[in-house]
Design an enzyme around this catalytic site. Structure first.
Site, PDB file in Angstrom:
ATOM      1  N   ASP A 184       6.832 -25.239  -2.967  1.00 27.23           N
ATOM      2  CA  ASP A 184       7.108 -26.613  -3.084  1.00 27.23           C
ATOM      3  C   ASP A 184       8.500 -26.150  -3.498  1.00 27.23           C
ATOM      4  O   ASP A 184       8.662 -27.124  -4.450  1.00 27.23           O
ATOM      5  CB  ASP A 184       6.463 -26.958  -4.454  1.00 27.23           C
ATOM      6  CG  ASP A 184       5.072 -27.235  -4.227  1.00 27.23           C
ATOM      7  OD1 ASP A 184       4.398 -27.412  -2.994  1.00 27.23           O
ATOM      8  OD2 ASP A 184       4.706 -27.829  -5.570  1.00 27.23           O
TER       9      ASP A 184
ATOM     10  N   ASN B 139      -6.489 -38.608   2.064  1.00 20.83           N
ATOM     11  CA  ASN B 139      -6.526 -37.856   0.566  1.00 20.83           C
ATOM     12  C   ASN B 139      -5.105 -38.037  -0.134  1.00 20.83           C
ATOM     13  O   ASN B 139      -4.649 -38.564  -1.175  1.00 20.83           O
ATOM     14  CB  ASN B 139      -6.551 -35.906   0.864  1.00 20.83           C
ATOM     15  CG  ASN B 139      -7.469 -35.792   0.861  1.00 20.83           C
ATOM     16  OD1 ASN B 139      -7.911 -35.324   2.440  1.00 20.83           O
ATOM     17  ND2 ASN B 139      -8.183 -35.095  -0.128  1.00 20.83           N
TER      18      ASN B 139
ATOM     19  N   GLU C  16       2.344 -35.553   2.226  1.00 21.69           N
ATOM     20  CA  GLU C  16       2.376 -35.313   1.492  1.00 21.69           C
ATOM     21  C   GLU C  16       4.185 -34.393   1.415  1.00 21.69           C
ATOM     22  O   GLU C  16       4.413 -34.513   2.184  1.00 21.69           O
ATOM     23  CB  GLU C  16       1.887 -34.386  -0.038  1.00 21.69           C
ATOM     24  CG  GLU C  16       1.323 -33.145   0.756  1.00 21.69           C
ATOM     25  CD  GLU C  16       0.531 -32.301  -0.025  1.00 21.69           C
ATOM     26  OE1 GLU C  16      -0.262 -32.695  -0.577  1.00 21.69           O
ATOM     27  OE2 GLU C  16       0.353 -30.472   0.641  1.00 21.69           O
TER      28      GLU C  16
ATOM     29  N   HIS D 135       6.414 -28.709   2.565  1.00 22.87           N
ATOM     30  CA  HIS D 135       6.815 -29.342   1.354  1.00 22.87           C
ATOM     31  C   HIS D 135       8.040 -28.126   1.322  1.00 22.87           C
ATOM     32  O   HIS D 135       8.832 -27.432   0.257  1.00 22.87           O
ATOM     33  CB  HIS D 135       6.043 -28.694   0.323  1.00 22.87           C
ATOM     34  CG  HIS D 135       6.381 -28.966  -1.035  1.00 22.87           C
ATOM     35  ND1 HIS D 135       5.511 -29.872  -1.894  1.00 22.87           N
ATOM     36  CD2 HIS D 135       7.337 -29.840  -1.344  1.00 22.87           C
ATOM     37  CE1 HIS D 135       5.770 -31.299  -2.831  1.00 22.87           C
ATOM     38  NE2 HIS D 135       7.391 -30.897  -2.127  1.00 22.87           N
TER      39      HIS D 135
ATOM     40  N   ARG E 293       2.862 -18.603  -1.804  1.00 27.12           N
ATOM     41  CA  ARG E 293       3.679 -19.032  -1.190  1.00 27.12           C
ATOM     42  C   ARG E 293       5.233 -18.972  -1.525  1.00 27.12           C
ATOM     43  O   ARG E 293       5.966 -19.044  -2.226  1.00 27.12           O
ATOM     44  CB  ARG E 293       3.263 -20.952  -1.277  1.00 27.12           C
ATOM     45  CG  ARG E 293       2.230 -21.216  -0.871  1.00 27.12           C
ATOM     46  CD  ARG E 293       1.355 -22.728  -1.138  1.00 27.12           C
ATOM     47  NE  ARG E 293       1.800 -23.042  -1.917  1.00 27.12           N
ATOM     48  CZ  ARG E 293       1.052 -23.917  -2.613  1.00 27.12           C
ATOM     49  NH1 ARG E 293       0.653 -25.716  -1.782  1.00 27.12           N
ATOM     50  NH2 ARG E 293       0.857 -24.127  -4.056  1.00 27.12           N
TER      51      ARG E 293
END
Length: 314
Positions: free
Chosen positions: A21, A160, A197, A261, A296
């Site tokens: 992120d 979600n 998201e 993200h 990530r």
């Protein structure tokens, strides 16, 4: 080319490892500021450097730690650092130790002109129009107004998370009603989980572009795109157009899996826009534990624009 610029070779390898992120912001003081989800999900760190490349070696500073229990005590996710009205703000998601998936958005404020100094004060929850799972809040300014975009479970709870937008009455207050920008509807948005998201905002060529991430946090994770005219009423759903195909997906040949993200920043001279995003260097991950896989990494790539002025990420 200036040695601080991002090269084609830089795009082939992670920028900073284990920083999901990633959020990078180029401030008027000449620093690139960087914050991200720490692998332990227990704190908020910030870094700064004189170049995007320099963020890899920049020393992190922990500016806030999770509470022992209650709100803000678990799953400290996706912080973003913003400078609004001469103050610094951190927006982040957090759950409860006794209820880890009770995720909401929280705000910290620092009145120091140097975010590495001063005190980070908890301003409370960014209260939504209805109470449900909420995360990945970003903010931006357009035509003198500030807006927030975030992911939240709809009142119908059929997905979600969907993406919502609202004008802000202050850096830690939303104006109602809110606007749904997008809900998962295409196959590439519903693999594993039905997710929209991780919104990020890019203002270019007379338009407001919003990228977002979709599907599960494995190799199916990918990026979609919304756009509106900069002069439109951004709080009207009809002002926004959603592309039917993703704009960034797994690149097996390059060894980049599940990109998403992201955030946006620029070269020092402002002539080149950069996409900063996270991805894994491998495909195999247990979906049930994907969020707890620390690998990530933050990656960066140059953005080019097509003949219509739209960003091209592939």
């Amino acid at each position: 080319m200036n040695i601080t610029d991002i090269t084609d070779e830089d795009e082939k390898k992670p920028l900073v490892r284990q920083t999901a992120d990633p959020y990078v912001y180029f401030h008027k003081d000449g620093y690139y500021y960087f914050t991200y989800s720490c692998p332990e999900y227990d704190r908020i760190e910030i870094r700064r450097a004189w170049s995007v490349k320099g963020l890899e070696e920049a020393r992190p500073l922990t500016v806030w730690r999770k509470h022992a229990d209650g709100p803000m005590s678990w799953h400290i996710w996706a912080p973003e650092l913003h400078y609004i009205d001469s103050k610094w703000y951190l927006y982040f998601a957090a759950g409860r130790a006794e209820d880890p998936w009770w995720i909401r958005t929280w705000v910290l404020e620092n009145t120091s002109q140097d975010p590495f100094c001063g005190e980070w004060v908890e301003k409370g929850m960014l209260v939504p129009e209805w109470d449900s799972f909420m995360l990945d809040t970003t903010v931006f300014e357009n035509k003198g107004k500030h807006f927030a975009v975030w992911a939240q479970k709809s009142p119908e709870k059929t997905e979600n998370s969907c993406l919502y937008l609202a004008e802000m009455s202050s850096p830690y207050e939303l104006k109602f009603p809110v606007t749904m920008l997008t809900r998962p509807e295409f196959d590439w948005e519903c693999r594993g989980f039905k997710v929209n998201e991780g919104a990020a905002v890019l203002k270019r060529n007379g338009k407001i572009f919003i990228t977002y991430s979709a599907s599960a946090t494995d190799a199916t994770y990918c990026m979609g795109l919304l756009y509106a005219d900069e002069n439109a009423d951004l709080t009207k759903a009809q002002s926004w157009t959603k592309l039917e195909k993703p704009v960034l997906v797994t690149d097996e040949a390059a060894g980049i899996f599940g990109p998403g993200h992201n955030s946006f920043t620029t070269s020092r001279d402002g002539k080149t826009d950069y996409l900063v995003y996270h991805a894994r260097p491998y495909a195999e991950v247990d979906l049930a534990f994907a969020l707890y896989d620390p690998n990530r990494h933050a990656w960066v790539k140059k953005i080019r624009y097509d003949e219509k002025g739209f960003p091209v990420f592939q």
